[in-house]
Design an enzyme around this catalytic site. Structure first.
Site, PDB file in Angstrom:
ATOM      1  N   GLU A 157     -15.547  -7.620  17.907  1.00  0.00           N
ATOM      2  CA  GLU A 157     -15.883  -6.664  16.845  1.00  0.00           C
ATOM      3  C   GLU A 157     -17.374  -6.301  16.846  1.00  0.00           C
ATOM      4  O   GLU A 157     -17.985  -6.111  15.802  1.00  0.00           O
ATOM      5  CB  GLU A 157     -15.469  -7.192  15.460  1.00  0.00           C
ATOM      6  CG  GLU A 157     -14.026  -7.625  15.343  1.00  0.00           C
ATOM      7  CD  GLU A 157     -13.035  -6.561  15.800  1.00  0.00           C
ATOM      8  OE1 GLU A 157     -13.395  -5.366  15.824  1.00  0.00           O
ATOM      9  OE2 GLU A 157     -11.907  -6.937  16.151  1.00  0.00           O
ATOM     10  N   GLY A 158     -17.933  -6.188  18.041  1.00  0.00           N
ATOM     11  CA  GLY A 158     -19.344  -5.824  18.166  1.00  0.00           C
ATOM     12  C   GLY A 158     -20.185  -7.054  18.414  1.00  0.00           C
ATOM     13  O   GLY A 158     -20.345  -7.897  17.537  1.00  0.00           O
TER      14      GLY A 158
END
Length: 607
Positions: free
Chosen positions: A458-459
């Protein structure tokens, strides 16, 4: 040791969550209904998740040539979770939801994350359905989102590609209109997708009747070419199995094929997949190409997907927090029961004296207190962000907009800070166990392995850092950063008049000033390459300043409570953070302020 007293304190004594019941949306609720939800989730987590955490770690998902096989425990846990109603907990009554505050939903989900993050609960499914409720058509909400909320279908997010990784501008999955009547499909404009997606959690399994993939793909330009960059990136609903407008399975498989399972360091209970879209293995109506339905406007896929990504980032932060908490509880229990060594001083020199429990050693207390400071502080941060979500959706217009901006600034911290420091807590839990911690006889090595993913998905840490320094602190003229500074200063003003907190309040004020000065210095040349060369140290210093603020604010609530061991522990964790952690920001901000090029300027040959 139970998590519940900490959750109750943060929700009720610190965040005063019951005050939300004065708002129309939550008027049917009370402290009793909130407690009942927490009771239910705590029980399901204890009975259906925790006993099987090691089982799902050792019995990895495998493909038998036709389907992915998961342990029965996973099926039972997912069924119990869906039946609890938690997938739609925050949704309207009209769609089967409970209209719970998101703050309570987040707290309730913490029990599942702590019991077995590897089994998982419904983060992606809920996020997928929430996105469709925000951006989908009425038919898409009815057919896909509501069936996800009920647990009949599950959901994924398909962004990354093998050749592109986190660089979404390099997405090569292609979507073309499916015939001349593509605009007239009741489920939305219908396209055919071809491409490959990597790192798709829960991308293939038999836990639900259908899997609803949300897929980013590019619509070609008028010449049939994919334009470089983000132009043309659109979002599509791609079900594993074809459904009709009534939401019934037609019996036809969509052209989505499992290309492989990724064998991971941790989170082994959750399948992680490489998926091929449109390779022709399962042709629909005799044609290759996965059938997908456009969500929102063509070319606006990233705008829609960030709705889900931001939710997922807070979810990742909570997962990291609760893995750290699980390790803390395990190592605290071990330290209380493991005799080894003798105390310092004259009494410890007598070998005839029995060994003391290791919790009596100062360095073990240091490691335990560090874990407590990291994990309970991170839990407070995640619940504070959840409370901002409620403010954004139910408060007056000005308060709601302030909450939106604060969330923009805090989301990179909510995702990244627990991912780094609660992982460090897991490392300390292994250290407290000594050699035993490095074996599979104790759970702490699995907690560390499970948690190591959270700095990546998620990043990544670097992406969150660039998002914070390159975008979030600058957006809307720096208003979000100013709002955060205002909140921090409010806490400082309340704390500075309490003698035992005055020094900490001053230290926090100085830290805030350092962060502000470093932000300006980083951008002094106006060149992103100068400013962002040390974005991660900036993220670390910013995060530590935020956590110092959170701890001081929590300590104010603890100070007002009656004397108890829990109160003493919270105040000690706050002092630990200010004495041992906050001073670290000076070194981090030094390289930021000077725009140090040691790393950025080094030619690759020098490595």
């Amino acid at each position: 040791m139970s998590l519940r007293p900490t959750v109750d304190f943060l929700l009720n004594d610190w965040l005063h969550v019951e005050s939300l019941n004065q708002r129309e949306r939550f008027a049917d609720h009370s402290r009793e209904t909130f407690d009942a939800v927490l009771d239910t989730c705590e029980r399901i987590a204890r009975e259906k998740y925790a006993p099987f955490n090691r089982v799902v770690d050792t019995q990895e998902p495998h493909f038998d040539g036709e389907k992915v096989i998961l342990p029965q425990a996973t099926h039972d846990a997912q069924k119990a979770y869906a039946e609890s109603g938690m997938l739609s907990a925050a949704q309207d009554y009209e769609v089967g939801g409970m209209q719970l505050p998101y703050t309570v939903e987040a707290a309730a989900n913490a029990f599942f994350a702590m019991a077995s993050v590897s089994i998982g609960s419904g983060m992606l499914t809920t996020g997928n359905a929430n996105l469709l409720m925000a951006h989908g058509t009425d038919a898409q909400k009815r057919v896909f989102a509501l069936n996800e909320f009920s647990g009949r279908f599950s959901g994924t997010m398909c962004l990354s590609e093998p050749q592109a990784g986190s660089s979404l501008s390099d997405v090569a999955t292609r979507a073309v209109p499916d015939g001349p009547d593509f605009q007239s499909d009741p489920l939305g404009p219908r396209y055919r997708l071809k491409g490959n997606k990597m790192w798709i959690s829960a991308g293939e399994h038999e836990l639900t009747e259908n899997i609803i993939h949300l897929v980013l793909a590019k619509i070609p330009d008028e010449n049939g070419r994919l334009v470089p960059g983000t132009r043309g990136i659109s979002l599509f609903i791609v079900p594993k199995k074809i459904v009709n407008p009534a939401g019934e399975l037609t019996g036809e498989r969509n052209d989505v094929a499992l290309a492989g399972l990724n064998h991971k360091c941790g989170w082994r209970g959750t399948t992680n997949t490489l998926l091929n879209f449109g390779e022709g293995r399962f042709p629909v109506k005799g044609e290759a190409g996965a059938v997908g339905y456009l969500v929102g406007q063509a070319g606006k896929g990233l705008h829609c997907m960030f709705h889900m990504m931001n939710e997922a980032r807070i979810g990742v932060g909570m997962a990291a927090t609760m893995l750290g908490m699980a390790g803390y509880h395990a190592s605290l229990d071990y330290a209380k029961n493991r005799p080894q060594g003798r105390p310092m001083g004259p009494a410890g020199k007598d070998p005839a004296q029995p060994p003391v429990r290791i919790i009596e050693h100062a360095d073990v207390k240091r490691m335990l207190l560090a874990q407590k400071a990291y994990c309970e502080g991170a839990l407070a941060l995640e619940l504070y962000c959840a409370r901002l979500v409620d403010e954004q959706h139910t408060a007056d217009a000005t308060t709601a907009d302030d909450a939106r901006l604060l969330l923009e600034v805090l989301t990179p911290i909510a995702k990244s800070w627990p991912s780094e420091w609660c992982l460090e807590a897991n490392s300390l839990a292994i250290q407290i166990h000594g050699g035993y911690g490095y074996t599979r006889d104790f759970p702490v090595e699995q907690y560390w392995r499970d948690n190591r993913l959270n700095m990546i998905h998620e990043g990544t840490h670097g992406i969150q850092a660039m998002d914070l320094l390159g975008r979030k602190v600058l957006m809307e003229g720096g208003k979000g950063l100013s709002l955060l500074a205002g909140r921090i200063n409010d806490t400082i003003q309340r704390a500075i008049h309490i003698p035992e907190f005055a020094a900490h309040a001053n230290a926090l004020g100085q830290a805030l000033a350092q962060v502000g000065a470093a932000t300006k210095a980083a951008w002094a040349t106006g060149e992103p390459t100068d400013a962002l060369a040390n974005a991660v140290p900036y993220l670390q210093a910013f995060g530590h300043t935020v956590l110092a603020w959170i701890w001081l604010d929590v300590a104010l609530a603890a100070h007002a409570a009656a004397e108890s061991p829990a109160r003493a522990g919270r105040l000690a964790a706050m002092r630990f953070f200010f004495h041992y952690e906050l001073p670290k920001i000076g070194a981090w901000l030094q390289v930021v302020s000077s725009r140090d090029q040691t790393c950025a300027a080094l030619p690759e040959e020098a490595f």
